[in-house]
Design a protein around this motif. Structure first.
Motif, PDB file in Angstrom:
ATOM      1  N   GLN A  89     -25.944 118.226  44.333  1.00  0.00           N
ATOM      2  CA  GLN A  89     -25.604 119.996  45.268  1.00  0.00           C
ATOM      3  C   GLN A  89     -24.585 120.580  44.715  1.00  0.00           C
ATOM      4  O   GLN A  89     -25.010 121.515  44.835  1.00  0.00           O
TER       5      GLN A  89
ATOM      6  N   SER B  78     -25.375 111.637  55.376  1.00  0.00           N
ATOM      7  CA  SER B  78     -25.086 111.998  54.053  1.00  0.00           C
ATOM      8  C   SER B  78     -23.848 112.292  53.842  1.00  0.00           C
ATOM      9  O   SER B  78     -22.860 113.259  53.129  1.00  0.00           O
TER      10      SER B  78
ATOM     11  N   HIS C 167     -34.542 117.249  49.026  1.00  0.00           N
ATOM     12  CA  HIS C 167     -33.727 118.539  49.197  1.00  0.00           C
ATOM     13  C   HIS C 167     -34.100 119.460  48.281  1.00  0.00           C
ATOM     14  O   HIS C 167     -34.539 119.277  47.492  1.00  0.00           O
TER      15      HIS C 167
ATOM     16  N   SER D 190     -32.804 120.339  53.420  1.00  0.00           N
ATOM     17  CA  SER D 190     -33.051 118.935  53.453  1.00  0.00           C
ATOM     18  C   SER D 190     -34.021 118.313  54.299  1.00  0.00           C
ATOM     19  O   SER D 190     -34.093 118.757  55.930  1.00  0.00           O
TER      20      SER D 190
ATOM     21  N   ARG E 231     -29.049 125.470  50.984  1.00  0.00           N
ATOM     22  CA  ARG E 231     -29.628 124.612  50.857  1.00  0.00           C
ATOM     23  C   ARG E 231     -30.369 123.810  52.489  1.00  0.00           C
ATOM     24  O   ARG E 231     -29.835 123.327  53.274  1.00  0.00           O
TER      25      ARG E 231
ATOM     26  N   ASN F 190     -34.503 119.824  43.020  1.00  0.00           N
ATOM     27  CA  ASN F 190     -34.670 118.156  44.181  1.00  0.00           C
ATOM     28  C   ASN F 190     -34.243 117.629  43.938  1.00  0.00           C
ATOM     29  O   ASN F 190     -34.762 116.457  42.641  1.00  0.00           O
TER      30      ASN F 190
END
Length: 521
Positions: A149, A3, A285, A273, A271, A102
């Motif tokens: 995001q 990530s 997510h 995940s 958020r 999502n």
């Protein structure tokens, strides 16, 4: 999947998918035709001209896949994703980032070999993804994920925008031993076996029936050769059942490890995940404020192993077999871990210190009525065919009485300032929690039997309700208590400025409040 990203490789110009995208589109198309092709090869009739037509049609799939690759383009605008697609009929779609609830990344073994990923962008109220990109390079997939995001949750104040993004906090990780427990508890193996039997039964082939008949003849032939007594037959039957159950549990354990290997749950700001999977790696997510309801389950096996599970309903409408959407927050965990998750993610619930309210004192009688009637009618029908032996079915009546008493004893609801909780089930238990500000429709219904006993059912509905979860309803409440609870919830919903749009067949809320005999379903 990592990530941590550097500068985004996505440009503002139109881009195509990965050059190997046509290959994965082709494989997806072939997967859809896999079962018909297998049946056609092994069970089809001879000399049928339609078989030749089907084979010629299959040869056109690679051309269609290549054409789709050259016709699919996407572009990143300031606040939206623009997609152009279509071969004969051209489509242009504008998807605002704020509409995307999502983001999920899908990687199987072949994706990993070529360094690509399949990206799904989902919005509220849609069964199909808003965009399905098959496939992007791994760098582009990560960049698009981070872009959605960040732009989908842009802070209102410039001070917040300038601050450093929060680090992801690990909330839960599952070891292999926990996954084996999950497989032992679940019935995934039975689901796979039932699906396989259904496919073989619909194929029109007699191969499965012949094989099953051969196995049965072999077993009965062996048993007859041993000259077993009735005790021996009983022991043989029990042993066969235990062996079959053991095979199913082993299959369930294997499936649990394949689906949830390396499971991690992270929280980054607002958020959540989830990342999991052995052969096929999936990362999903969702913003925390998009979660509509929470479900805590504790089956009888889970209780014996001191484990629980926690899942959520999000604003995205999820298919029952959709593994790409974030649904399982804790597939299996000790009760104290599940409690800590609820206290962190839903502090307004005050879990587990809730003031539970019971149902109507005669609720157990209503729960007992249908099983008693069905058992007596079934016993009468069997008695006409088999005689007095069928009366053994009446031995189920004490069980139904015990079940109704325990169900009514455990069931109930709790109400806080901003959360309503419902519990039920026996011998397995479940708890459903929903924030009042996210309720879409509320209503009251009562059957003639309910009215006779002075009872009513309170219905609650949220966006993206999962059909696989227990329904949000409180059955067998005293009628006055149900109306008072309805008015309380209605006042709090109006205070939050919620526009309630009833589903099909449900009258608007004021009508429900005036007439408690409507069923909102």
């Amino acid at each position: 999947m990592r990530s941590e990203l550097g500068p985004s490789p996505l440009a503002a110009d139109e881009r195509r998918l990965h050059p190997l995208s046509w290959l994965f589109v082709l494989l997806a198309q072939l997967r859809q035709f896999a079962v018909p092709l297998i049946v056609l090869v092994f069970a089809g009739g001879r000399g049928d001209r339609w078989e030749l037509y089907g084979a010629v049609g299959a040869l056109a799939l690679p051309l269609i896949a290549v054409a789709q690759y050259f016709s699919y383009r996407f572009r990143i605008a300031d606040d939206e994703l623009v997609i152009r697609s279509g071969i004969l009929q051209r489509n242009r779609r504008h998807i605002p980032f704020r509409r995307i609830h999502n983001v999920s990344l899908h990687q199987n073994l072949l994706h990993r070999v070529f360094g690509v990923a399949e990206v799904h962008l989902e919005s509220a109220g849609g069964v199909k993804p808003e965009a399905q990109m098959r496939v992007l390079s791994l760098a582009d997939a990560h960049a698009l994920e981070a872009l959605v995001q960040s732009r989908g949750n842009q802070p209102e104040s410039p001070t917040a925008a300038a601050s450093e993004p929060e680090r992801a906090a690990l909330l839960l990780s599952l070891s292999t031993s926990e996954l084996l427990r999950l497989g032992l508890i679940s019935n995934r193996g039975m689901v796979v076996v039932a699906a396989g039997i259904g496919v073989l039964a619909q194929s029109g082939s007699d191969a499965f029936a012949i094989a099953l008949k051969g196995i049965a003849q072999s077993l009965f032939g062996w048993a007859n050769g041993q000259h077993l007594s009735w005790i021996g037959w009983a022991l043989a039957g029990i042993s066969l059942f235990i062996a079959f159950a053991a095979v199913l549990r082993l299959l369930s354990m294997l499936l649990a490890v394949l689906q949830f290997h390396g499971y991690t749950l992270h929280e980054q700001g607002e958020r959540l995940s989830v990342e999991a999977g052995l052969l096929t790696r999936i990362r999903a997510h969702t913003p925390r404020h998009r979660i509509q309801a929470w479900t805590l389950r504790e089956s009888l096996l889970q209780r014996w192993l001191h484990r629980q599970s926690l899942s959520v309903d999000s604003a995205v409408v999820q298919a029952a077999n959709n593994q790409r959407s974030l649904r399982d927050l804790a597939p299996i965990a000790p009760p104290h871990t599940v409690t800590a998750l609820l206290q962190r993610l839903l502090p307004a619930a005050g879990w587990p210190d809730l003031a539970w309210q019971p149902l109507h004192p005669r609720a157990w009688r209503r729960m007992l009525m249908i099983p008693i009637v069905v058992t007596v009618l079934a016993c009468a029908a069997l008695w006409l065919r088999f005689g007095n032996v069928a009366l053994f079915a009446l031995l189920a009546l004490p069980w139904w009485w015990l079940r109704a008493r325990r169900l009514a004893q455990f069931a109930g609801y709790a109400l806080t300032d901003s959360v309503i909780a419902i519990r039920g089930g026996w011998p397995g238990h479940y708890w459903r929690l929903a924030e009042i500000g996210k309720l879409q429709v509320i209503g009251i219904s009562s059957t003639p039997f309910d009215r006779r006993h002075g009872m009513a059912t309170l219905w609650l509905d949220t966006a993206g309700a999962n059909a696989m979860q227990p329904r949000l309803r409180i059955r067998y409440l005293p009628k006055a208590q149900a109306r008072a609870l309805l008015e309380t919830l209605n006042a709090r919903m109006q205070r939050n400025g919620i526009a309630r749009v009833p589903p099909f067949g449900c009258p608007v809320l004021p009508d429900i409040a005036d007439d408690g005999d409507h069923d909102p379903q």
